[in-house]
Design an enzyme around this catalytic site. Structure first.
Site, PDB file in Angstrom:
ATOM      1  N   LYS A  67       0.208  -6.642   2.038  1.00 23.00           N
ATOM      2  CA  LYS A  67      -0.771  -5.844   2.787  1.00 23.00           C
ATOM      3  C   LYS A  67      -1.690  -6.686   3.682  1.00 23.00           C
ATOM      4  O   LYS A  67      -2.056  -6.252   4.769  1.00 23.00           O
ATOM      5  CB  LYS A  67      -1.623  -5.008   1.830  1.00 23.00           C
ATOM      6  CG  LYS A  67      -0.835  -3.881   1.152  1.00 23.00           C
ATOM      7  CD  LYS A  67      -1.745  -3.012   0.298  1.00 23.00           C
ATOM      8  CE  LYS A  67      -0.930  -1.967  -0.456  1.00 23.00           C
ATOM      9  NZ  LYS A  67      -1.784  -1.023  -1.191  1.00 23.00           N
ATOM     10  N   ASP A 114      -4.899   3.829   2.034  1.00 19.54           N
ATOM     11  CA  ASP A 114      -5.276   3.759   0.613  1.00 19.54           C
ATOM     12  C   ASP A 114      -6.700   4.289   0.420  1.00 19.54           C
ATOM     13  O   ASP A 114      -6.982   4.974  -0.570  1.00 19.54           O
ATOM     14  CB  ASP A 114      -5.225   2.312   0.107  1.00 19.54           C
ATOM     15  CG  ASP A 114      -3.802   1.795  -0.049  1.00 19.54           C
ATOM     16  OD1 ASP A 114      -2.899   2.599  -0.365  1.00 19.54           O
ATOM     17  OD2 ASP A 114      -3.586   0.581   0.138  1.00 19.54           O
TER      18      ASP A 114
END
Ligand code: ATR
Length: 274
Positions: A67, A114
């Site tokens: 990420k 997220d």
């Protein structure tokens, strides 16, 4: 035919392909779009990213451990991705500004779903709520940024206190050593505790008996279902949100970025839990 995938290392356990494939079918896009899984080690991430971008991929979900690298390699990034320091969603766009005879690689746009995915999974807005985030890794960064941005009063506990202090200094919230469990309306566990069947109450500053009605407890870990943490919270009358619901919500927001269509949450949830 635009292709999508989750990219990670490892990625075999991911629920994203089942969930996103079900979503594409529900939207009537299954003949046009596909969603798969790509496993690549960190040293191969950059070249794989450019290879996929150049070979018909419209975007990727990015999972552990890529990420941060995904954000670093992007040409453009959302405010959330930049603040959190990580991207879980990439979109590839042809660079229309380039001359026709110049071969250019697609433009890479990074987003982080997220954080809004966590907010979407909550039963109510955390605005004004006292919220405790446990942990100080990437998932905690997304949670602190999301909750603080919604106007929650965020406190952060981590086993290694200096890491909690560091994320609070950067993203907001207050680091603390001994949280008063009953004082929070929202408790979010982002630590890895429970992943290997450990007793959460032996490792986290929480007691099974100190949950109560009026609290919402989120456990990002989704090994066992329900986790020991959520089972205790539910038994005490607290509302619970598990990591699969957060996964569904982040995936839904990613799908909306790529397709521009409203995501079919129920179909995605059913597939993720199947
Ligand atoms: P991620 O990016 O997925 O959030 P990470 O950076 O590996 O993952 O962070 C894992 C989190 O779980 C950390 O907050 C870690 O605490 P430390 O910073 O002290 O390492 C926490 N964690 C892992 N095992 C733990 C345990 N047995 N007890 C308490 N916290 C634990």
């Amino acid at each position: 035919m635009p292709r999508l995938a989750v990219i990670g290392f490892p990625v075999g356990h991911s629920r994203s392909p089942a969930m996103q494939t079900a979503a594409l079918a529900e939207l009537g896009l299954a003949d046009e779009w596909s969603y798969g899984a790509v496993e690549v080690a960190p040293e191969g991430f950059e070249s794989k990213l450019h290879e996929l971008a150049a070979s018909g991929y419209a975007g990727l979900n990015v999972t552990v451990p890529h990420k941060e690298a995904a954000l670093a390699l992007a040409d453009e990034a959302s405010e959330a991705a930049r603040a959190i320091g990580a991207a879980n969603t990439l979109s590839f766009e042809a660079d229309h500004s380039a001359a026709d005879d110049v071969e250019v690689r697609p433009w890479v746009i990074a987003a982080n779903t997220d954080a809004p995915g966590l907010l979407a999974a909550l039963p109510a807005s955390p605005s004004g709520a006292r919220a405790l985030v446990l942990g100080a890794g990437g998932a905690a960064r997304a949670a602190v940024w999301a909750l603080a941005g919604e106007g929650a009063e965020v406190e952060v506990w981590n086993r290694t206190a200096s890491r909690a202090e560091a994320i609070c200094a950067e993203l907001g919230g207050a680091a603390l050593g001994a949280p008063e469990q009953a004082s929070y309306e929202l408790i979010v566990n982002t630590t890895a505790v429970g992943l290997r069947g450990e007793d959460p109450f032996a490792h986290l500053p929480l007691a099974a008996s100190a949950f109560g009605p009026g609290q919402t407890v989120v456990d990002m870990v989704y090994g066992e279902r329900p986790s020991a943490l959520l089972a205790a919270a539910a038994a005490a009358g607290a509302a619970t949100v598990d990591g699969l619901e957060v996964l569904v919500r982040q995936g839904a927001l990613s799908l909306e970025i790529w397709t521009g269509r409203e995501a079919p949450i129920d179909a995605m949830r059913a597939a993720a839990r199947a």
